[in-house]
Scaffold this active site. Structure first.
Site, PDB file in Angstrom:
ATOM      1  N   CYS A  71       1.795 -36.407  28.800  1.00 13.85           N
ATOM      2  CA  CYS A  71       1.803 -37.641  29.610  1.00 13.85           C
ATOM      3  C   CYS A  71       3.226 -38.184  29.696  1.00 13.85           C
ATOM      4  CB  CYS A  71       0.898 -38.706  29.004  1.00 13.85           C
ATOM      5  SG  CYS A  71      -0.848 -38.507  29.373  1.00 13.85           S
ATOM      6  N   ARG A 119      -1.708 -33.988  24.389  1.00 10.95           N
ATOM      7  CA  ARG A 119      -2.004 -34.683  25.641  1.00 10.95           C
ATOM      8  C   ARG A 119      -0.992 -35.807  25.899  1.00 10.95           C
ATOM      9  NH1 ARG A 119      -3.256 -34.230  30.557  1.00 10.95           N
ATOM     10  NH2 ARG A 119      -1.173 -35.062  30.476  1.00 10.95           N
ATOM     11  N   CYS A 140       2.059 -46.114  31.170  1.00 10.92           N
ATOM     12  CA  CYS A 140       0.710 -45.536  31.187  1.00 10.92           C
ATOM     13  C   CYS A 140      -0.118 -46.264  32.259  1.00 10.92           C
ATOM     14  CB  CYS A 140       0.021 -45.709  29.845  1.00 10.92           C
ATOM     15  SG  CYS A 140       0.967 -45.159  28.426  1.00 10.92           S
ATOM     16  N   HIS A 145      -3.252 -45.594  34.988  1.00  8.69           N
ATOM     17  CA  HIS A 145      -4.517 -45.751  34.258  1.00  8.69           C
ATOM     18  C   HIS A 145      -5.016 -47.186  34.177  1.00  8.69           C
ATOM     19  CE1 HIS A 145      -4.872 -41.589  32.963  1.00  8.69           C
ATOM     20  NE2 HIS A 145      -3.616 -41.590  32.597  1.00  8.69           N
TER      21      HIS A 145
END
Lengths: 266, 103, 200
Positions: free
Chosen positions: A227, A223, A175, A179
């Protein structure tokens, strides 16, 4: 002839104007989002969910009015803003979707396996999404307020944070690959920096959302699932620990910030 | 059966603003599914809005309107408690009517 | 006094043990929370050395980084007879633009894009370029085509971790994301003076 010339002039003007417009506006979805805020089609899903909450369904022909989202049976206002949370009756940390799934199973007799093994936007899983729309709609304007005091919440948060940095899969992504910095984009899409409290709230608090590009309502489970798809991992199981851990991490990190529920996305 | 509309109507200084969110696929007929077969057209063709029994808006819709259309309009008159009714009909002959009281 | 001294190392030991416990739990969860789907098998949930070393907010120490980078560099397949040319920049553009491939919705593990534009600016005319990686606009024009830079670029495309073990960039050649032929095309897109990347 004259008309032709005018048309050409307009075309030329459009060509000149386009790159500028693209640079300043196309890459900024906020203005469009504001325009849509008044007529966010997520409201259609909220309406469906509200009706589902009070409709007797399932093998037990019961409503969800005895469902406790953490603030007591049938208390929906403000519940989403405090989730994920630790529930003593299941001795588990649950996000909104897994809690709804538990209520549907316990109260209505709708087996959780049907939802876990189902597909997004279909069958009982679509029903869960509508219920999510309704419940988050009842936390509009509320700040995210997740209680991390329970040891199981602490552990989920810690596992979520580790997962956030966990690189794996065919492209080595975590992630954090996308991010963990301010002001970055994938293509034209702005990426929240989830390592900051504000960025975590942006990520956590703008889903669930209505996606204009495909006219679909996406929950946070949906979501996260997408991802991971783009991260090139195997497929995460609906409501599994990894989804709860990441949700607890994001929500906990974003504590105190206001959520935009339900959101509207490109 | 078609899903309900979300209608809000508010009167202010002799003008009523109506906001309508419709639940409809608005399929253009131009798209293909994953197997390459054309997805049949399915879209709203006509919309009628009434203030009590008087028609205040009659609109022709077409395939260029987005999925789950949003429509906002104003009409002169209307007072709190009045009835606003919105109906649509689509190319398959399906229809839906919902009403609200002006707030 | 003596007791306090004894307690401190014990507490330290306990927190270290808890941290490695947590790591083990997370590694287990990364398997148990997932299921195989199509080409995306559960093997993808197991980390290799580089992935494992680069899974925290801080990267490993310099010596570890160097050791990892050397091992990754050894995996690079260099082109036959040191010939890096022969690619077609137009093919390269298609590869750079496409972000497709290797998800569980892809039918085969072949025919992937490079996804370059997800993170890099390349053709200055393309507005919709990501910003996670550095801009590559004017790549060949600015850097020239010395053997050193050409070789580095090939190596970077093949296995980005050979130059920075914790790079965010996927290992295109090593990870079988792109074929050698595709990498050659991307090379042309970066270096060919006729490529829009090198136009101003």
């Amino acid at each position: 002839m004259r008309q032709k010339i005018i048309a050409a002039a307009i075309a030329a003007a459009a060509v000149v104007a386009a790159p500028q417009a693209l640079a300043s506006e196309e890459l900024n979805f906020d203005a469009y989002r504001q325009m849509l805020a008044d007529g966010n089609p997520a409201e259609l899903f909220e309406m469906e969910g509200e009706e589902l909450w009070t409709t007797a369904r399932g093998p037990k022909n019961a409503t969800l009015e005895k469902c406790d989202l953490g603030l007591g049976a049938n208390v929906v206002v403000g519940a989403a803003a405090q989730m994920p949370r630790y529930f003593a009756d299941t001795d588990k940390v649950q996000d909104l979707e897994s809690r709804l799934m538990h209520c549907m199973d316990a109260l209505q007799g709708i087996p959780s396996a049907e939802i876990i093994n189902g597909s997004f936007l279909k069958g009982e899983r679509a029903k869960v999404a509508a219920l999510v729309a309704y419940v988050v709609g009842q936390s509009k304007g509320k700040p995210i307020q997740v209680d991390l005091a329970h040891p199981k919440m602490k552990e989920m948060y810690a596992m979520g944070e580790k997962t956030f940095y966990y690189r794996t899969g065919a492209m080595d992504f975590a992630c954090s690959s996308c991010h963990s910095q301010d002001g970055k984009r994938i293509r034209a899409t702005s990426l929240p920096n989830i390592t900051t409290s504000k960025g975590a709230a942006e990520g956590w608090g703008s889903w669930p959302a209505y996606r204009v590009s495909n006219s679909q309502f996406w929950t946070m489970q949906h979501r996260l699932w997408d991802c991971f798809r783009q991260q090139r991992t195997a497929e995460p199981v609906f409501g599994s620990d990894v989804t709860i851990a990441l949700s607890t991490f994001m929500a906990g990190k974003g504590n105190g910030h206001e959520a935009v529920w339900p959101g509207v996305k490109r | 059966m078609a899903n309900p509309m979300r209608i809000r109507a508010a009167a202010k200084e002799g003008v009523t603003e109506v906001r309508v969110l419709m639940s409809h696929v608005m399929e253009t007929g131009q798209r293909k599914d994953s197997s390459g077969a054309a997805i049949p057209a399915h879209f709203i063709t006509e919309l009628v809005a009434k203030h009590n029994d008087k028609v205040v808006l009659n609109a022709q819709f077409g395939p260029s309107v987005s999925t789950n259309p949003y429509l906002a309009f104003k009409f002169n008159g209307g007072a709190k408690g009045d009835k606003v009714t919105v109906s649509w009909t689509d190319n398959k002959g399906e229809s839906r009517t919902d009403e609200v009281q002006v707030a | 006094m003596k007791k306090a001294l004894l307690l401190a190392p014990l507490a330290l030991f306990a927190s270290v043990a808890m941290a490695s416990d947590l790591d083990a739990k997370v590694a287990e969860m990364m398997k148990s929370s997932f299921k195989a789907n199509g080409i995306a098998s559960l093997d993808r949930q197991v980390q290799d050395e580089v992935q494992k070393a680069c899974s925290s907010p801080t990267q490993p120490d310099a010596a570890t980084m160097k050791r990892l980078e050397e091992a990754q560099l050894a995996t690079v397949k260099w082109p036959e007879a040191g010939n890096y040319t022969g690619g077609d920049w137009q093919e390269g553009a298609r590869i750079a633009i496409s972000g497709r491939g290797l998800t569980w919705t892809d039918k085969t593990p072949d025919n992937n894009g490079g996804g370059c534009y997800n993170c890099h600016a390349m053709d200055p005319k393309e507005v919709s370029a990501g910003t996670i990686g550095p801009s590559l606009e004017g790549y060949g024009r600015i850097r020239g085509n010395s053997e050193e830079i050409v070789k580095y670029t090939w190596g970077k495309l093949w296995n980005a971790k050979a130059y920075n073990a914790c790079s965010d960039m996927p290992r295109n050649g090593f990870g079988k994301i792109l074929t050698e032929t595709q990498i050659r095309h991307v090379m042309a897109y970066l270096f060919d003076p006729a490529s829009p990347v090198n136009k101003q």
